[in-house]
Design an enzyme around this catalytic site. Sequence first.
Site: not given
Ligand code: 8YV
Length: 338
Positions: A248, A277, A295
Amino acid sequence: MEILDGAIVTKKKILVTRQAFPEIIDWLRERFEVEHNQETDEQWSQDEFRRRLAGMDGALTAGNDRVDAPLLDALPQLRAVCNMTVGFNNFNLADMTSRGVIATNTSGTLDETTADMAWALMLAAARRVTESERWLRAGHWKGWKNSQFLGQDVHGATLGIVGMGNIGRAVARRARGFSMKVIYNNRNRVSPEIERELGVSYMGLDELLAQSDFVSVHVPYYPEAHHLIDARRIALLKPTAIVVNTARGGIIDDAALIEALKAGRIAGAGLDVFEGEPAFNPGFTSLDNVALAPHIGSATRATRMRMWKLGADNLVSALAGERPPNLLNPDVWERRRR
Ligand code: 8YV
């Protein structure tokens, strides 16, 4: 509304906030009245999100849909919000729990896929893949030179894994094939059996940073993890170190990382996530020694399908009064059962 055996049955109403695979929407439509975002797939503002949620019983959400007290207080009928993601830092879990709103995520759906991405970025940064591709495409290649794009060996190096959950473990397993020494840090040390199975040794975070050739970050975002890797800790890294973050934005202090990369105090970075982001510190774009991605850690069709399907399963269970498989706030459930 639907007629079933002559009786009128009112379907529950749900909102799907981002563009899902059409078969997921079809599957949901068999069970619910579905509002969605299939056409634009734009991130709604918080006001728009609240407006669209009015009258809904549940929502299938992505990682940027913020669910907190101001939103929930305007939506007393909302029963469940189910993330199609593993990370759930978009939820204020305490606010959801105190208002009796079920929260779920999709843990277990993307571990291997995100581990692949961490390796892609580690290898790209170590072997200067994105940097040399940019140079090649720009027409600079006039012939082989011994000193062209000298990088670093990944095999045989020391990998420091920060966060030894499912993704950290999947990264550690891959390191075996690269004959790496693997050290890790985690809030709680994992069991000796798991350490043995993975071939990893526990270390304090500062010491891990000082010893690693590669550092890969896999902790979830929680308030204490904000700038876990800050300027002081970045200064502990070797000048040859490469830092990878597929977890993150906000866990690494991006401004401090840019300073270190600019000054050559560390060798490089591979980043899939950024503070703030989709906006991100423009300082990254002028640096050659970083491999950047928007991401996409979980972005394979199979994995995204698993995420949507499990998110949808959780929502169906939650609204049918069954305990959803990935319940994040069991207190809500306990209260409902009494
Ligand atoms: C997602 C992610 O694509 O699942 C998670 O925690 O970071 C990613 O795989 C993203 O959060 C979609 O909003």
